[in-house]
Design a protein around this motif. Structure first.
Motif, PDB file in Angstrom:
ATOM      1  N   GLY A  52      -7.782   0.929  -3.846  1.00 24.24           N
ATOM      2  CA  GLY A  52      -6.464   1.562  -3.906  1.00 24.24           C
ATOM      3  C   GLY A  52      -5.925   1.673  -5.319  1.00 24.24           C
ATOM      4  O   GLY A  52      -4.726   1.445  -5.545  1.00 24.24           O
ATOM      5  N   GLN A  60       0.810  -1.216   0.000  1.00 20.25           N
ATOM      6  CA  GLN A  60       0.000   0.000   0.000  1.00 20.25           C
ATOM      7  C   GLN A  60       0.844   1.267   0.000  1.00 20.25           C
ATOM      8  O   GLN A  60       0.323   2.355   0.253  1.00 20.25           O
ATOM      9  CB  GLN A  60      -0.937  -0.002   1.220  1.00 20.25           C
ATOM     10  CG  GLN A  60      -1.892  -1.172   1.256  1.00 20.25           C
ATOM     11  CD  GLN A  60      -2.747  -1.268  -0.005  1.00 20.25           C
ATOM     12  OE1 GLN A  60      -3.335  -0.277  -0.427  1.00 20.25           O
ATOM     13  NE2 GLN A  60      -2.795  -2.454  -0.608  1.00 20.25           N
ATOM     14  N   PRO A  76      -3.130   3.399  11.283  1.00 12.28           N
ATOM     15  CA  PRO A  76      -3.795   2.993  10.028  1.00 12.28           C
ATOM     16  C   PRO A  76      -4.640   4.092   9.395  1.00 12.28           C
ATOM     17  O   PRO A  76      -4.551   4.316   8.179  1.00 12.28           O
ATOM     18  CB  PRO A  76      -4.658   1.803  10.463  1.00 12.28           C
ATOM     19  CG  PRO A  76      -3.996   1.271  11.685  1.00 12.28           C
ATOM     20  CD  PRO A  76      -3.402   2.457  12.384  1.00 12.28           C
ATOM     21  N   ASP A  77      -5.469   4.776  10.176  1.00 16.23           N
ATOM     22  CA  ASP A  77      -6.328   5.823   9.599  1.00 16.23           C
ATOM     23  C   ASP A  77      -5.499   7.006   9.112  1.00 16.23           C
ATOM     24  O   ASP A  77      -5.794   7.600   8.069  1.00 16.23           O
ATOM     25  CB  ASP A  77      -7.361   6.285  10.635  1.00 16.23           C
ATOM     26  CG  ASP A  77      -8.397   5.218  10.952  1.00 16.23           C
ATOM     27  OD1 ASP A  77      -8.511   4.252  10.165  1.00 16.23           O
ATOM     28  OD2 ASP A  77      -9.082   5.346  11.981  1.00 16.23           O
ATOM     29  N   SER A  88      -1.844   8.980   2.567  1.00 21.11           N
ATOM     30  CA  SER A  88      -1.599   8.318   1.279  1.00 21.11           C
ATOM     31  C   SER A  88      -2.604   8.769   0.232  1.00 21.11           C
ATOM     32  O   SER A  88      -2.240   9.037  -0.919  1.00 21.11           O
ATOM     33  CB  SER A  88      -1.683   6.796   1.452  1.00 21.11           C
ATOM     34  OG  SER A  88      -0.637   6.305   2.261  1.00 21.11           O
ATOM     35  N   PHE A  89      -3.877   8.843   0.635  1.00 23.65           N
ATOM     36  CA  PHE A  89      -4.901   9.246  -0.329  1.00 23.65           C
ATOM     37  C   PHE A  89      -4.634  10.656  -0.836  1.00 23.65           C
ATOM     38  O   PHE A  89      -4.701  10.918  -2.043  1.00 23.65           O
ATOM     39  CB  PHE A  89      -6.292   9.173   0.313  1.00 23.65           C
ATOM     40  CG  PHE A  89      -7.410   9.400  -0.670  1.00 23.65           C
ATOM     41  CD1 PHE A  89      -7.899   8.345  -1.422  1.00 23.65           C
ATOM     42  CD2 PHE A  89      -7.957  10.660  -0.857  1.00 23.65           C
ATOM     43  CE1 PHE A  89      -8.918   8.538  -2.344  1.00 23.65           C
ATOM     44  CE2 PHE A  89      -8.970  10.869  -1.771  1.00 23.65           C
ATOM     45  CZ  PHE A  89      -9.451   9.809  -2.520  1.00 23.65           C
ATOM     46  N   ARG A 141      -2.354   6.976   8.078  1.00 23.78           N
ATOM     47  CA  ARG A 141      -1.656   6.567   6.855  1.00 23.78           C
ATOM     48  C   ARG A 141      -2.606   6.578   5.661  1.00 23.78           C
ATOM     49  O   ARG A 141      -2.240   7.007   4.563  1.00 23.78           O
ATOM     50  CB  ARG A 141      -1.061   5.157   7.026  1.00 23.78           C
ATOM     51  CG  ARG A 141       0.138   5.100   7.943  1.00 23.78           C
ATOM     52  CD  ARG A 141       0.525   3.644   8.205  1.00 23.78           C
ATOM     53  NE  ARG A 141       0.943   2.963   6.992  1.00 23.78           N
ATOM     54  CZ  ARG A 141       2.201   2.797   6.622  1.00 23.78           C
ATOM     55  NH1 ARG A 141       3.185   3.291   7.361  1.00 23.78           N
ATOM     56  NH2 ARG A 141       2.509   2.144   5.517  1.00 23.78           N
ATOM     57  N   ARG A 142      -3.838   6.129   5.883  1.00 22.35           N
ATOM     58  CA  ARG A 142      -4.819   6.097   4.797  1.00 22.35           C
ATOM     59  C   ARG A 142      -5.082   7.502   4.259  1.00 22.35           C
ATOM     60  O   ARG A 142      -5.081   7.715   3.038  1.00 22.35           O
ATOM     61  CB  ARG A 142      -6.125   5.477   5.307  1.00 22.35           C
ATOM     62  CG  ARG A 142      -7.206   5.350   4.247  1.00 22.35           C
ATOM     63  CD  ARG A 142      -8.552   5.037   4.878  1.00 22.35           C
ATOM     64  NE  ARG A 142      -9.053   6.181   5.652  1.00 22.35           N
ATOM     65  CZ  ARG A 142     -10.106   6.131   6.468  1.00 22.35           C
ATOM     66  NH1 ARG A 142     -10.760   4.985   6.625  1.00 22.35           N
ATOM     67  NH2 ARG A 142     -10.490   7.214   7.114  1.00 22.35           N
ATOM     68  N   GLU A 143      -5.298   8.468   5.158  1.00 19.85           N
ATOM     69  CA  GLU A 143      -5.605   9.826   4.719  1.00 19.85           C
ATOM     70  C   GLU A 143      -4.400  10.501   4.061  1.00 19.85           C
ATOM     71  O   GLU A 143      -4.541  11.206   3.063  1.00 19.85           O
ATOM     72  CB  GLU A 143      -6.109  10.668   5.898  1.00 19.85           C
ATOM     73  CG  GLU A 143      -7.450  10.243   6.447  1.00 19.85           C
ATOM     74  CD  GLU A 143      -8.587  10.435   5.459  1.00 19.85           C
ATOM     75  OE1 GLU A 143      -8.436  11.218   4.490  1.00 19.85           O
ATOM     76  OE2 GLU A 143      -9.633   9.790   5.648  1.00 19.85           O
ATOM     77  N   TRP A 145     -14.642   3.842   1.459  1.00 19.41           N
ATOM     78  CA  TRP A 145     -13.459   3.133   1.941  1.00 19.41           C
ATOM     79  C   TRP A 145     -13.669   1.624   1.995  1.00 19.41           C
ATOM     80  O   TRP A 145     -12.720   0.850   1.841  1.00 19.41           O
ATOM     81  CB  TRP A 145     -13.053   3.651   3.321  1.00 19.41           C
ATOM     82  CG  TRP A 145     -12.475   5.028   3.302  1.00 19.41           C
ATOM     83  CD1 TRP A 145     -12.931   6.121   3.970  1.00 19.41           C
ATOM     84  CD2 TRP A 145     -11.320   5.480   2.587  1.00 19.41           C
ATOM     85  NE1 TRP A 145     -12.156   7.227   3.720  1.00 19.41           N
ATOM     86  CE2 TRP A 145     -11.157   6.859   2.871  1.00 19.41           C
ATOM     87  CE3 TRP A 145     -10.421   4.864   1.730  1.00 19.41           C
ATOM     88  CZ2 TRP A 145     -10.122   7.613   2.325  1.00 19.41           C
ATOM     89  CZ3 TRP A 145      -9.391   5.612   1.181  1.00 19.41           C
ATOM     90  CH2 TRP A 145      -9.241   6.966   1.479  1.00 19.41           C
TER      91      TRP A 145
END
Length: 602
Positions: free
Chosen positions: A309, A148, A255-256, A262-263, A258-260, A304
């Protein structure tokens, strides 16, 4: 069938000194997807070619043939050519040498190309950050065990990328919020992009604090392209780690979070590669990096839970095969595209398939666009007002995003000579879009749309009558279309024409006006204000002098210093107030009056 191996091929044509890069793309089942390529003379791009839909075939011996279309920023002798691609040999590792023949306009050429790798594109990403902010773990950029990370995401789009992070460092000015102008200055000081045409793609990423602009706390990222008509373009982007959305997902590197991060990072890289928002391109429900999770029908949680991805098929076709000038950072300005692989392109062979008409106007929601005045002096700053009104009985949820840079509002201007041009903002935002619920007969509006010029340069550069049309995608499930509005630009006096062209001929000055920061073009600004503008006749209806005073005041209300300099300009509110006190706000956005009154009443 033994076909040519998918991937990128490169070689040189002698004695002309031309180099060719070709891309062979295949679908998951091995069928030919498309072929494309670029031709260079040294570092200078000469032309690109893309296979025409339905005009390519693959023979039983693995050869390709058909027709390709040509694209270039330069004048071309032909708009296309027959093409043949033949496999020469296959090495033990599966790599292939190919022979490519086409006619770029002065007779056929044949070039031998060697396999250069499985990914069709390559990109270098330089990363800086401001000390004091949480540093993303290196696995977010490369080497994540679940695939990811940024490098893996781009690889799945057939882009080979290398990431070059630098240690986070202090900003000498101590800013906690950053304007587009300041972000651009940081890029130029810390990691300046190449000024010349360059075949090597390069982007600069800055992990910054918060955005200083509209909806600043809700803006998670920005791709800035703030020098109209000049290079480099689309090479700088920022991710705001203290924005409400990212800050609300702490702890950092959880995790949250990193998700934001990365997005936002991939979303802005997509803009830097000239991808629009999916909802701008007629794909409002697409599960892609280029959409807004909170604007899809299933909401954030639904997005989500389904998002894989990846870019969607429309975006992948562009990323894999778009012409060099359309996609390469440092080439065309944002949203300028020739190929038509996405909406907004100018090539007629693709236009019909990619054009998205506005949906029929729903009777219960109305979009309106209008200039703040019906008549303008030549060179006078022109502002537009957009509004959405709920005429229905039920509450209506609307994105409070009525500026073109938000991505929901598209504005087209028809000149007196019939030329149609879409306003292209010099920056694109990634944000948790603020929303508003409108009751019956209630409206939301914004009257600060600066339309005098955009990333391409001046818009209202001839006297006459202009037509303005707009569409808006900020109401779920529909595209609102406005009725036409009109304004007239008067024929200029000599002083007005000199005033106008002194701005339009100076891209740095246009950037300073757009960013409301005179220090970006200090010498030009002083000449404009102290000499050129003074020659304007006293016309109570001309807002030019008042708006220049307003910009001067805005410059004195914020600190400014490029990161590499020890000297910085500090806010001087009294100096700002002296400019604001003489402003006549009639004909200017309401925000100018509110800002003036707010400061003068303190």
């Amino acid at each position: 069938m033994s076909g040519i191996v998918e991937g990128r091929y490169a070689g040189a044509f002698q004695p002309g000194g031309l180099t060719v890069e070709a891309r062979i793309g295949r679908s998951h089942d091995g069928r030919l997807e498309n072929l494309s390529g670029d031709v260079f003379a040294g570092l200078r791009h000469v032309l690109s070619f893309i296979g025409r839909a339905g005009a390519l075939s693959e023979s039983t011996d693995g050869g390709l043939s058909g027709m390709v279309s040509f694209f270039s920023a330069q004048t071309l002798h032909h708009n296309g050519s027959p093409i043949t691609v033949s496999p020469n040999r296959q090495a033990a590792d599966g790599s292939t040498s190919i022979s490519l023949t086409l006619d770029p306009g002065e007779g056929e050429i044949t070039v031998e190309l060697e396999w250069a790798g499985p990914e069709l594109r390559s990109l270098r990403i330089d990363i800086d950050g401001l000390s004091g902010l949480p540093e993303p773990d290196t696995s977010l950029l490369d080497g994540d065990q679940d695939g990811q990370d940024l490098v893996a995401v781009l690889k799945r789009a057939s882009i080979s990328s290398t990431v070059h992070p630098s240690p986070f460092r202090p900003d000498a000015s101590g800013r906690k919020r950053h304007t587009m102008a300041e972000l651009h200055a940081l890029m130029q000081d810390w990691s300046p992009p190449p000024q010349q045409d360059n075949r090597q793609w390069r982007l600069h990423v800055l992990f910054a604090n918060r955005f200083d602009g509209r909806n600043g706390d809700d803006v998670t990222g920005i791709m800035y392209d703030v020098e109209p008509g000049m290079r480099p373009s689309r090479q700088g982007l920022a991710v705001f780690l203290n924005s409400n959305t990212i800050k609300g997902c702490e702890p950092a590197n959880g995790p949250d979070w990193r998700r934001e991060v990365s997005f936002t990072l991939v979303h802005e890289i997509g803009h830097a590669l000239n991808l629009p928002h999916a909802f701008e391109d007629g794909r409002p429900e697409a599960l892609t990096w280029m959409n807004y999770p909170d604007r899809t029908a299933n909401g954030v949680a639904g997005f989500w839970s389904q998002f894989q991805g990846a870019f969607d098929s429309t975006e992948l076709a562009f990323l894999r095969h778009a012409p060099f000038c359309d996609i390469a950072p440092g080439q065309y300005d944002y949203a300028q595209r020739d190929s038509g692989l996405l909406s907004g392109g100018g090539f007629s062979a693709f236009r019909a398939a990619c054009h998205h008409e506005a949906a029929p106007q729903p009777a219960k929601a109305v979009l309106a666009i209008a200039p703040l005045k019906p008549v303008y002096a030549f060179g006078e700053p022109i502002f537009l007002k957009a509004s959405v009104t709920n005429n229905g009985r039920r509450p209506l949820d609307v994105a409070k995003a009525l500026d073109p840079s938000d991505g929901f509002l598209s504005i087209q201007i028809r000149s007196p000579h019939g030329k149609v041009r879409r306003i292209r903002p010099p920056a694109m935002l990634c944000q948790r879009t603020p929303g508003i619920t409108l009751r019956h007969r209630q409206s939301v509006s914004f009257d600060g749309i600066l339309a005098s010029f955009d990333a391409e340069g001046p818009i209202f550069d001839a006297p006459g009558r202009y037509q303005i049309d707009a569409t808006f995608t900020g109401v779920a499930g529909v595209t609102l279309a406005s009725k036409p509005a009109f304004l007239r630009v008067l024929h200029p006096s000599r002083a007005e024409e000199i005033f106008a062209i002194s701005i339009w001929d100076d891209p740095q000055l246009m950037r300073a006006i757009y960013c409301r920061q005179p220090l970006l073009a200090l010498d030009s600004w002083q000449c404009l204000v102290e000499e050129t503008a003074r020659a304007l006749s006293v016309d109570q209806g001309n807002t030019s002098l008042s708006y220049l005073k307003y910009i001067s005041a805005m410059g004195w209300l914020s600190s400014f210093a490029p990161a590499s300099r020890t000297k910085k300009y500090l806010p001087r509110k009294r100096k700002a107030a002296s400019h604001l006190s003489v402003i006549e706000t009639r004909g200017l956005p309401s925000g100018v009056r509110l800002r003036r009154d707010e400061l003068l009443l303190r």
